[in-house]
Motif scaffolding. Structure first.
Motif, short mmCIF file in Angstrom:
data_model
loop_
_atom_site.label_atom_id
_atom_site.label_comp_id
_atom_site.label_asym_id
_atom_site.label_seq_id
_atom_site.Cartn_x
_atom_site.Cartn_y
_atom_site.Cartn_z
N SER A 88 0.83 -1.21 0.00
CA SER A 88 0.00 0.00 0.00
C SER A 88 0.86 1.26 0.00
CB SER A 88 -0.96 0.00 1.19
OG SER A 88 -0.29 -0.16 2.41
N SER A 91 2.28 1.66 -3.50
CA SER A 91 1.19 2.04 -4.41
C SER A 91 0.94 3.54 -4.34
CB SER A 91 -0.09 1.28 -4.07
OG SER A 91 0.05 -0.10 -4.28
N ARG A 92 0.85 4.07 -3.14
CA ARG A 92 0.62 5.51 -2.98
C ARG A 92 1.78 6.31 -3.56
NH1 ARG A 92 -1.36 3.62 2.07
NH2 ARG A 92 0.66 4.03 3.04
N GLU A 93 2.99 5.82 -3.33
CA GLU A 93 4.17 6.51 -3.82
C GLU A 93 4.18 6.51 -5.35
OE1 GLU A 93 8.83 6.82 -2.48
OE2 GLU A 93 7.80 4.91 -2.27
N ASP A 96 1.69 8.96 -6.69
CA ASP A 96 2.17 10.32 -6.48
C ASP A 96 3.24 10.71 -7.51
OD1 ASP A 96 0.50 10.69 -4.32
OD2 ASP A 96 2.04 10.26 -2.81
N ARG A 126 -7.15 -0.45 1.55
CA ARG A 126 -5.95 0.36 1.81
C ARG A 126 -5.59 1.28 0.64
NH1 ARG A 126 -1.77 -2.36 5.59
NH2 ARG A 126 -3.01 -3.84 6.81
N ILE A 127 -5.86 0.84 -0.61
CA ILE A 127 -5.49 1.66 -1.78
C ILE A 127 -6.74 2.04 -2.56
CG2 ILE A 127 -3.19 0.65 -1.89
CD1 ILE A 127 -4.15 -0.89 -4.41
N THR A 130 -7.35 3.40 -6.47
CA THR A 130 -6.14 3.29 -7.28
C THR A 130 -6.38 2.38 -8.48
OG1 THR A 130 -4.75 3.57 -5.32
CG2 THR A 130 -3.70 2.62 -7.27
#
Length: 299
Positions: A88, A91-93, A96, A126-127, A130
């Motif tokens: 997670s 994934s966020r990184e 971004d 959590r994601i 996405t």
């Protein structure tokens, strides 16, 4: 949106220098090489991209460089990880940094549909939101996902926009996935594009694969889209001996890197340890396969 993905998404290599360090400069030439041969998008840090051999910081650097170099072309980042916390976070990184989406395969050890539904329920909690490629690759993941289960996951989770279908046998599975009456998602195929013309006939939207001659992937796809099925098959057949040679797991990736080094796409053919190294006999075989390919193309 990945659910509208079509064409050739190249499974890109991670280049290393002669000492096994990540070669970021070769990512620039590699993207130019793929773009010059008609790539519609990229998939980075997959199995053949040696993602499991990178540190977290190296993975971030590779993802960032590919996204920057790809420009207007979409880049999917592989984030599969037994640790949901790391999956997670990366994934966020990746999003971004400008990724078009992430690719996730289930971790080894999940055995039942209930296990898989629970796992992906937690992943998408959590994601949430996405765009995600669901990778169906039991040979690598050791997890089998049935067609009914995949349909159920698609309906439960709007995040799933694309299926990378590389289970074997793949053809009937593609047909059955396409026959579902639910939300349509894109289907791109892997397995080193070994079955590409047949997969396109079954309803795949293109390959998500790597090959040292990516122009074959784009040309076969283009001929198929134009309805020139026999010509697509004939062209595919010319490349098949080398394609098959590169389909032998990590050893085949090593051979692919060597051919791409010869074509000027990367500076070194290094595989990071643990990984295979080519012998003199291997190099001689590659010499012969490439020479025969170039001769047939010349005709």
């Amino acid at each position: 949106m990945l659910n509208n993905a079509k064409g050739v998404y190249i499974v890109a290599q991670t280049p290393f220098d002669e000492r096994g360090n990540v070669d970021l400069d070769s990512i620039d030439t590699l993207v130019d090489f793929y773009r010059g041969h008609g790539a519609n998008g990229f998939t980075v840090l997959g199995v053949s991209g040696e993602a499991g051999k990178l540190s977290a910081e190296e993975a971030r650097q590779v993802a960032e460089r590919y996204i920057k170099c790809a420009g207007d072309l979409p880049v999917v980042i592989g984030v599969s990880n037994p640790s949901l916390a790391q999956l997670s976070a990366f994934s966020r990184e990746a999003m971004d940094l400008g990724a078009a989406g992430v690719m996730i395969a289930p971790p080894a050890g999940l055995q039942t549909d209930e296990d898989l539904l629970g796992y992906f329920g937690e992943v998408f909690r959590r994601i949430e939101g996405t765009p995600t490629v669901l990778q169906d690759f039991p040979f690598a993941s050791k997890v089998a996902m049935s067609v009914p289960l995949i349909h159920q996951l698609i309906e439960r989770h709007q995040e799933i926009q694309l299926i990378k279908e590389e289970d074997l046998p793949c053809l009937n599975k593609i047909s059955r996935l396409r026959e579902g009456n639910g939300r349509r998602v894109a289907i791109l195929t892997g397995n080193n594009a070994m079955y590409l013309p047949l997969e396109l006939q079954r309803g795949a939207d293109g390959p998500m694969a790597g090959f040292s001659y990516p122009e074959m992937l784009t040309q076969v796809y283009g001929l198929h889209q134009a309805g020139k099925f026999e010509e697509a098959d004939d062209l595919f057949d010319i490349y098949l001996p080398l394609l098959r040679y590169e389909a032998m797991g990590f050893w085949g990736v090593c051979a692919r890197k060597e051919v791409m080094r010869r074509r000027g796409a990367i500076r070194h053919a290094t595989m990071r340890t643990p990984g295979p190294k080519l012998s003199e006999k291997d190099l001689h075989e590659i010499d012969r396969l490439v020479a025969r390919l170039e001769t047939r193309l010349g005709r």
